[in-house]
Design a protein around this motif. Structure first.
Motif, mmCIF file in Angstrom:
data_model
loop_
_atom_site.group_PDB
_atom_site.id
_atom_site.type_symbol
_atom_site.label_atom_id
_atom_site.label_comp_id
_atom_site.label_asym_id
_atom_site.label_seq_id
_atom_site.Cartn_x
_atom_site.Cartn_y
_atom_site.Cartn_z
ATOM 1 N N CYS A 171 -6.011 31.560 16.529
ATOM 2 C CA CYS A 171 -6.530 33.009 17.523
ATOM 3 C C CYS A 171 -7.572 33.525 16.531
ATOM 4 C CB CYS A 171 -5.284 33.404 18.392
ATOM 5 S SG CYS A 171 -4.285 32.965 19.199
ATOM 6 N N ALA A 172 -7.115 34.006 15.238
ATOM 7 C CA ALA A 172 -7.955 35.039 14.436
ATOM 8 C C ALA A 172 -9.227 33.511 14.516
ATOM 9 C CB ALA A 172 -6.921 35.061 13.076
ATOM 10 N N LEU A 173 -8.879 32.746 14.076
ATOM 11 C CA LEU A 173 -10.852 31.948 13.964
ATOM 12 C C LEU A 173 -11.178 32.159 15.242
ATOM 13 C CD1 LEU A 173 -8.957 28.634 12.182
ATOM 14 C CD2 LEU A 173 -10.023 30.383 11.257
ATOM 15 N N LEU A 174 -10.732 32.087 15.818
ATOM 16 C CA LEU A 174 -11.481 31.799 17.812
ATOM 17 C C LEU A 174 -11.930 32.963 17.625
ATOM 18 C CD1 LEU A 174 -9.543 30.243 20.120
ATOM 19 C CD2 LEU A 174 -11.476 29.493 19.401
ATOM 20 N N SER A 175 -11.445 34.769 17.196
ATOM 21 C CA SER A 175 -11.422 35.554 17.203
ATOM 22 C C SER A 175 -13.080 36.487 16.243
ATOM 23 C CB SER A 175 -10.407 36.586 16.596
ATOM 24 O OG SER A 175 -11.114 38.155 16.634
ATOM 25 N N LYS A 215 -13.326 35.846 23.746
ATOM 26 C CA LYS A 215 -12.620 37.125 24.005
ATOM 27 C C LYS A 215 -11.356 36.583 24.729
ATOM 28 C CE LYS A 215 -17.379 39.036 25.994
ATOM 29 N NZ LYS A 215 -17.834 39.562 27.270
ATOM 30 N N GLY A 216 -10.788 37.585 24.974
ATOM 31 C CA GLY A 216 -9.456 37.174 24.888
ATOM 32 C C GLY A 216 -9.424 36.189 23.798
ATOM 33 N N ALA A 217 -9.738 36.045 22.548
ATOM 34 C CA ALA A 217 -8.806 35.089 21.209
ATOM 35 C C ALA A 217 -7.340 35.463 21.192
ATOM 36 C CB ALA A 217 -9.606 35.299 20.290
ATOM 37 N N TYR A 218 -6.979 36.381 21.288
ATOM 38 C CA TYR A 218 -5.435 36.500 21.517
ATOM 39 C C TYR A 218 -4.751 36.463 22.079
ATOM 40 C CZ TYR A 218 -6.516 37.521 16.346
ATOM 41 O OH TYR A 218 -6.771 38.090 14.847
ATOM 42 N N ARG A 219 -4.729 36.083 23.304
ATOM 43 C CA ARG A 219 -4.231 36.053 24.670
ATOM 44 C C ARG A 219 -3.038 35.016 24.328
ATOM 45 N NH1 ARG A 219 -7.961 35.853 29.005
ATOM 46 N NH2 ARG A 219 -8.703 37.397 28.438
#
Length: 329
Positions: A237-241, A246-250
């Motif tokens: 999720c951190a890499l996507l953020s 958007k909403g990477a940590y969902r």
């Protein structure tokens, strides 16, 4: 031939085959194949050390305080942490890659299917360790046969949990090869997704084990697997953020909710009446649910685990797709 000798022979075969595969995969990634055998050399002491260390930390009063330093060299099968041993082997992969100044993510990706194969051998080898890999007493005639169950000296049948765990590892072994092509754009993704899947798939088998490491009422192996899986998902999720999604940590929020549901289900299995009695059900429905509560709760738990696996798959798919776009740019 004693059971212990058979266990060590099977483990030796698993180590040789797994690290042979690792060496071949390193060569295909244009990394030195000799790194595989160096890693095997270090994985043995590190695997033993962490397998023993985690057990001793959890059961300190019953082991170290009683046996002193001799507790570190006691080789009773039930006095080791399987997850700790796996952690030691992975640390050996990381350490050896760093010592050779090679890409750690690439080395881990090369090791992913080899690690699954090693887990499959280690779980299957529990057949020779007495009751370590056994579950509850079985009364279902259809399952009272190997490989679903194992028999004690009195002819009673017990669930062979180690068989299911070995099969899970073999399935993930195959899936790691299938995923490899699409995950190649993001180094470390194949290992991360495979390790996450192994950890999450431990949730139910660990509950079925009759012999496991328990602190208070917490199954330690299960907890470590959950924390490791959360860390792996958090990294994705951190890499996507960082890439602006958007909403990477969902997915992390959903995982916490699913983990909470899993904990509630484990309590419900012990005391089903606390969860069933408050429900607005008829007497007949309540009686049926009480009689079949274990099947119902385990069914929900399987769906819960499947959803947690789906979270990681969607995160990995997004990382692979974005990695591919980035590499083509």
């Amino acid at each position: 031939m004693t059971a212990n000798v058979s266990y060590f022979i099977m483990m030796a075969a698993g180590l040789i085959l797994s690290f042979s595969l690792y060496s071949v995969r390193l060569r295909r990634r244009k990394l030195p194949a000799g790194l595989g055998w160096t890693t095997l050399f270090f994985s043995l002491p590190l695997g033993y050390f962490f397998a023993k260390l985690i057990f001793l930390i959890v059961r300190f009063k019953a082991t170290v305080s009683v046996h002193g330093l001799a507790a570190f060299i006691r080789v009773l099968p039930e006095e080791f942490s399987f997850v700790g041993g796996a952690l030691g082997v992975v640390l050996a992969v990381v350490m050896c890659a760093k010592l050779r100044r090679l890409s750690v993510p690439q080395a881990l990706d090369a090791f992913a299917p080899a690690g699954c194969l090693l887990v499959a051998f280690a779980r299957a080898a529990e057949y020779f360790l007495g009751t370590v890999g056994w579950g509850d007493y079985l009364e279902v005639d259809l399952l009272c046969r190997f490989p679903f169950a194992v028999q004690n000296s009195y002819g009673e049948w017990f669930l062979a949990v180690f068989t299911f765990e070995a099969c899970i590892a073999l399935i993930l072994f195959v899936l790691s090869f299938i995923r490899e092509g699409s995950y190649r754009t993001q180094p470390g993704l194949l290992f991360g997704h495979t390790a996450y899947s192994l950890c999450i798939c431990q949730v139910i088998p660990e509950m079925l084990r009759a012999v496991t490491i328990i602190y208070s009422f917490v199954r330690t192996e299960q907890l470590i697997c959950a924390l490791a899986a959360f860390g792996l998902l958090w990294r994705g999720c951190a890499l996507l953020s960082r890439r602006g999604k958007k909403g990477a940590y969902r997915p992390l929020v959903w995982m916490l909710l699913l983990a909470g549901l899993n904990i509630a289900l484990q309590f419900a299995l012990d005391k089903p009446y606390l969860f069933i009695d408050p429900l607005p059900l008829s007497e007949g429905a309540r009686a049926w649910l009480m009689a079949n509560s274990a099947d119902v709760f385990y069914g929900i738990m399987v769906a819960d685990v499947a959803l947690m696996l789906l979270l990681a798959w969607r995160t990995a798919h997004a990382l692979a797709a974005r990695g591919g776009k980035k590499s083509r740019a």
